[in-house]
Design a protein around this motif. Structure first.
Motif, PDB file in Angstrom:
ATOM      1  N   TYR A  12      23.207  16.876  -2.455  1.00 17.78           N
ATOM      2  CA  TYR A  12      21.783  17.095  -2.276  1.00 17.78           C
ATOM      3  C   TYR A  12      21.053  15.775  -2.079  1.00 17.78           C
ATOM      4  O   TYR A  12      21.329  14.794  -2.775  1.00 17.78           O
ATOM      5  N   VAL A  60      16.210  17.737   4.941  1.00 18.53           N
ATOM      6  CA  VAL A  60      17.311  18.506   5.530  1.00 18.53           C
ATOM      7  C   VAL A  60      18.546  17.620   5.600  1.00 18.53           C
ATOM      8  O   VAL A  60      18.544  16.600   6.302  1.00 18.53           O
ATOM      9  N   GLN A  95       9.701  17.476   3.242  1.00 21.87           N
ATOM     10  CA  GLN A  95      10.795  18.427   3.425  1.00 21.87           C
ATOM     11  C   GLN A  95      12.040  17.670   3.828  1.00 21.87           C
ATOM     12  O   GLN A  95      11.981  16.773   4.676  1.00 21.87           O
ATOM     13  N   GLN A 152      18.388  21.415   0.736  1.00 23.11           N
ATOM     14  CA  GLN A 152      19.156  22.616   0.424  1.00 23.11           C
ATOM     15  C   GLN A 152      20.616  22.305   0.094  1.00 23.11           C
ATOM     16  O   GLN A 152      21.328  23.158  -0.437  1.00 23.11           O
TER      17      GLN A 152
END
Length: 126
Positions: free
Chosen positions: A95, A5, A3, A118
């Motif tokens: 990104y 961020v 993941q 995101q």
């Protein structure tokens, strides 16, 4: 599973600097080649910079060479994009992307990446 961020985006005047960070969760970060991409209004997502899993090899889009620097800290599970001498045409959503690999290369195409953040908005005013 990885993941991602992103952080560090914002509004800056032309000629200014920003540093983007991308924090990755999961143990696989050190097995991932990483990339930064950007997508401006009405445009396709395009590579900004890419770095190998060791950080030894890196590549840049011609439009950012000499102004942007990609780096990574595997101990912190973080990849960075230092952006200097920013121009209005650098305005985009940026990104972070990751792809699992066992090789020492970097990857240039969005389809080669397995995981995406995101995005963070970068706006450069003239």
């Amino acid at each position: 599973q990885v993941q991602l961020v992103e952080s560090g985006g914002g509004l800056v005047q032309a000629g200014g600097s920003l540093r983007l960070s991308c924090a990755a969760s999961g143990r696989a970060f050190s097995n991932c080649a990483m990339g930064w991409f950007r997508q401006g209004p009405g445009k396709e997502r395009q590579l900004v910079a890419a770095i190998s899993l060791s950080g030894v090899a890196a590549a840049y889009a011609d439009s950012v060479k000499g102004r942007f620097t990609i780096s990574r800290d595997n101990a912190k599970n973080t990849v960075y994009l230092q952006m200097n001498s920013l121009k209005p045409e650098d305005t985009a959503v940026y990104y972070c992307a990751a792809t699992l690999t066992s090789g020492g290369t970097y990857y240039l195409e969005p389809v080669e990446y397995d995981y995406w953040g995101q995005g963070t908005q970068v706006t450069v005013s003239s």
